[in-house]
Design an enzyme around this catalytic site. Structure first.
Site, mmCIF file in Angstrom:
data_model
loop_
_atom_site.group_PDB
_atom_site.id
_atom_site.type_symbol
_atom_site.label_atom_id
_atom_site.label_comp_id
_atom_site.label_asym_id
_atom_site.label_seq_id
_atom_site.Cartn_x
_atom_site.Cartn_y
_atom_site.Cartn_z
ATOM 1 N N ARG A 73 64.427 -5.832 53.276
ATOM 2 C CA ARG A 73 63.789 -4.630 52.724
ATOM 3 C C ARG A 73 62.893 -5.062 51.566
ATOM 4 O O ARG A 73 63.365 -5.319 50.471
ATOM 5 C CB ARG A 73 64.870 -3.663 52.232
ATOM 6 C CG ARG A 73 64.368 -2.252 51.974
ATOM 7 C CD ARG A 73 65.402 -1.443 51.211
ATOM 8 N NE ARG A 73 65.362 -1.781 49.795
ATOM 9 C CZ ARG A 73 66.386 -1.618 48.943
ATOM 10 N NH1 ARG A 73 67.525 -1.108 49.370
ATOM 11 N NH2 ARG A 73 66.268 -1.949 47.670
ATOM 12 N N HIS A 113 64.661 1.080 47.894
ATOM 13 C CA HIS A 113 65.340 1.914 48.894
ATOM 14 C C HIS A 113 64.450 3.099 49.259
ATOM 15 O O HIS A 113 64.321 3.463 50.421
ATOM 16 C CB HIS A 113 66.674 2.417 48.339
ATOM 17 C CG HIS A 113 67.252 3.555 49.118
ATOM 18 N ND1 HIS A 113 67.755 3.393 50.382
ATOM 19 C CD2 HIS A 113 67.366 4.874 48.820
ATOM 20 C CE1 HIS A 113 68.170 4.574 50.830
ATOM 21 N NE2 HIS A 113 67.945 5.482 49.909
ATOM 22 N N TYR A 128 67.811 -4.503 39.985
ATOM 23 C CA TYR A 128 69.047 -5.119 40.492
ATOM 24 C C TYR A 128 68.791 -6.317 41.415
ATOM 25 O O TYR A 128 69.727 -6.907 41.924
ATOM 26 C CB TYR A 128 69.899 -4.078 41.225
ATOM 27 C CG TYR A 128 69.167 -3.298 42.306
ATOM 28 C CD1 TYR A 128 68.953 -3.857 43.567
ATOM 29 C CD2 TYR A 128 68.677 -2.010 42.061
ATOM 30 C CE1 TYR A 128 68.279 -3.156 44.547
ATOM 31 C CE2 TYR A 128 68.008 -1.302 43.044
ATOM 32 C CZ TYR A 128 67.809 -1.872 44.290
ATOM 33 O OH TYR A 128 67.140 -1.183 45.254
#
Lengths: 371, 324
Positions: free
Chosen positions: A258, A262, A271
């Site tokens: 990815r 998100h 993160y």
């Protein structure tokens, strides 16, 4: 059970071990076009979100091969139960980019009438089942649809898509278990992109691979280079052929990444070490497919530019068109809850309509709503 | 007309509909070879085969999730959840998926699915075989919630539920499963969803109930009649959509309402009925609206008969509103 990574194009450290599927040049170029269009849509839609022109977006950046290559191995009669990170499937199956944009704008031309957040598409004309936000629910539904195909003795398959996070959901277990027990013609595609919002793969499972989970459900599990569109196609094609002749389900794990957050509401830099993205950028599925096509003399530079120009033009026209359309009429809020409205809904709508007419209800961010 | 228990009437409805419509399939735990733990699907596996009567793995979300997929594809599934106490793993599939599919797809995809599940006390089942969770589901637009109280209604409402274009949660009161026998029409017998039933006409007070509590109200009304109090009883029959008109008409006539339900008092569906009466019939009310219910505790095992509303407590409430 082999957990060797299926690869057609090969990659740094990953040897090519599978012959290229026999696809006609026009089929290959169509897959390429949809991958490019999906990438450009992603880029534009994220910008539209940042500009406040659409409310939300879920980027599929870096996962174009994974979902488009798998879907390319289906026929029009097969059913698709996607996740919210698979927009290219609709494009590949013939939906215009403008239809996706009407949905992202939630306008009155959107046939789902602005009832869901952007990217939660539904297109019955291409047998693509309405997408929802709860994780994994589509997996059990796809198994049920596949059971129904088997009961009716129809030679179709159901394919469902989900991320690595979904493998922790109870419907992953339920769906694979049902499909295994009933030998249903269902293809489970786990797009392992390494992250479930902020939780990395190792926080999701202690299993060495996702494909290994297939063994416990009595079905084949395969791992495939998810950024190698031809490998993804080959693995799916084989699974579909098995399912069609009554040999039951398959779990396909596509190893991808990815590249974005998100969603438009997420900032992955909080993160995730951005250096990881640099490594994966070198494995970009579109760059790799382009290089492969050029190597086979199936794609010329001018032709590639023409494809991009056409996609850009199509996108621009689609955004212009979607932006011109107003919000759905307020009365539609009460439609399609049931086949026919209840007396309670009739009463509530009558009260709301009256309040709107009297100007009691505040205007929404879209301004005035038509009744 | 044949005389049937509710279990037999449900079995009859399933058989009638499976013979009529080849799209109808049954699935659930133990519904096939065994015929269901209560026997509701007895004999159907033998008649229709394993493709149409499926014993599934032990997974409620799998049963409902798969049934949704079947319904999307064009079958008409009747899923059984063995006890409503075990329905919660399927809550997501029912509430987030089945109930919202028509809406979120702009009417493109529909889920004409029936979920049958036994509810309520009466079998000494403790709190994992006795609960009445209808209120959780009544709070979900897109879902219909049906609770028959007699064998005849069970057949008629189940046929209507299976033929309904929307998902229906069909809750079967275990208290009535085998305790009440009555004549049930053979073959075709459809009871429209959304219509309450006036069980007993009366002029002094309206008792409003569903499922196993309708019979309790009848017993209480018989006692009250001996004391010269004339109770009207409304069997709600369908929680969603609710037949407000029948309830309002009755309460406007009697001026008094007692609502009886098995579930814990707080947040129970009787609170919704009470609110409707307060909103729409307050000028007709001669007394406060009372509720006779289970308690705000888990459903107890040994003390089941104390927990369940019974004629004594219902009679007390009737006296209270009549003498108010």
């Amino acid at each position: 059970m082999s957990l060797e990574l299926i690869s057609v194009m090969g990659d740094a450290g990953v040897p090519a071990n599978t012959p290229a599927p026999s696809l006609a040049p026009e089929q290959l170029l169509e897959i390429y076009r949809v991958m490019v269009l999906t990438r450009l849509l992603d880029d534009r839609a994220m910008k539209l979100q940042r500009q406040g022109r659409i409310g939300f977006y879920v980027p599929a950046l870096g996962q174009e091969a994974s979902h488009i290559g798998t879907a390319a191995a289906l026929t029009a009669d097969d059913w698709v139960f996607p996740s919210y990170r698979d927009p290219g499937i609709a494009l590949l199956r013939g939906v215009g980019v403008v239809e996706l944009l009407h949905q992202c704008y939630g306008n009155s031309t959107d046939h789902t009438l602005g009832r869901q957040m952007p990217v939660h598409y539904s297109f019955k004309k291409i047998r693509l089942v309405s997408i929802s936000s709860p994780i994994g629910t589509q997996i059990a539904q796809a198994a049920g649809a596949a059971m129904a195909m088997k009961i009716r003795k129809e030679p179709h398959v159901a394919i469902t898509y989900f991320g690595d996070g979904s493998t922790s959901s109870n419907d992953f277990h339920a769906g694979l278990n049902f499909a295994g027990v009933f030998a249903a013609p269902c293809i489970f595609v786990c797009e392992n992109n390494g992250w479930a919002i902020s939780v990395p793969l190792e926080g999701q499972t202690a299993s060495a691979t996702m494909a290994a989970k297939a063994e416990a459900y009595g079905m084949p599990g395969v791992r495939v280079d998810g950024n190698d569109v031809l490998a993804v196609y080959a693995a799916t094609h084989e699974a579909v052929e098995r399912a069609r002749v009554g040999h039951g389900p398959t779990l396909i794990e596509t190893i991808t990444f990815r590249m974005g957050g998100h969603s438009s509401s997420d900032d992955a830099s909080r993160y995730r070490d951005p250096k990881v993205c640099e490594i994966w950028a070198k494995r970009d599925p579109i760059d790799r497919f382009k290089a492969w096509l050029e190597g086979k003399k199936l794609l010329k530079v001018a032709q590639e530019q023409a494809i991009r120009d056409r996609c850009e033009q199509e996108l621009k026209e689609a955004i212009d068109a979607a932006e011109k359309v107003g919000p759905p009429a307020v009365s539609t809020m009460f439609d399609d809850v049931y086949a026919t409205r209840t007396t309670q809904q009739d009463e509530q709508w009558a009260e709301l309509k009256d309040a709107l007419k009297r100007g009691v209800v505040a205007k929404g961010h879209h301004g005035e709503f038509p009744l | 007309m044949p005389v049937m228990t509710m279990v037999e009437a449900i079995n009859d409805a399933l058989r009638v509909e499976m013979r009529r419509d080849p799209r109808v399939v049954l699935l659930g735990e133990d519904v096939g070879v065994k015929g269901g733990v209560f026997g509701c699907s007895a004999g159907l596996w033998k008649e229709f085969g394993g493709d149409r009567v499926m014993d599934t793995p032990l997974s409620e979300s799998g049963i409902v999730g798969a049934a949704i997929g079947m319904a999307l594809y064009g079958l008409v599934p009747v899923a059984e959840i063995q006890f409503s106490d075990f329905i919660y793993p399927a809550f997501d599939q029912i509430v987030s998926e089945a109930a919202k599919m028509r809406y979120r797809s702009g009417g493109e995809y529909t889920v004409p699915m029936t979920i049958r599940t036994p509810i309520g006390g009466g079998i000494r089942g403790g709190h994992y075989h006795s609960q009445s969770p209808e209120a959780y589901f009544a709070h979900t637009p897109g879902l219909k919630v049906v609770v028959p109280s007699t064998p005849s209604d069970a057949k008629g409402l189940l046929l209507a539920s299976i033929r309904d274009p929307d998902p229906v949660l069909f809750m079967e009161p275990k208290l009535v499963y085998r305790t009440l026998k009555e004549e049930v029409p053979e073959g075709e017998h459809v009871v429209e969803i959304g219509k309450a039933r006036v069980v007993r006409s009366g002029k002094d007070v309206t008792l409003i109930a569903w499922g196993g509590m309708v019979g309790m109200c009848e017993k209480a009304a018989a006692k009250c009649a001996e004391e010269g109090i004339d109770c009207e009883i409304i069997d709600v029959r369908t929680i969603v959509p609710l037949d407000e008109a029948t309830i309002l008409e009755s309460v406007k006539k009697t001026g008094r309402a007692v609502i009886v339900y098995e579930a814990p008092k707080t947040g129970g569906f009787g609170g919704e009925i009470s609110a409707i009466l307060a909103e729409k019939a307050i000028e007709w009310l001669e007394a406060p609206i009372l509720r006779v219910t289970g308690f705000d505790t888990p459903f107890p095992y040994t003390l089941e008969s104390v927990y369940l509303p019974e004629p004594g407590r219902i009679r007390e409430a009737v006296l209270k509103v009549v003498r108010f």
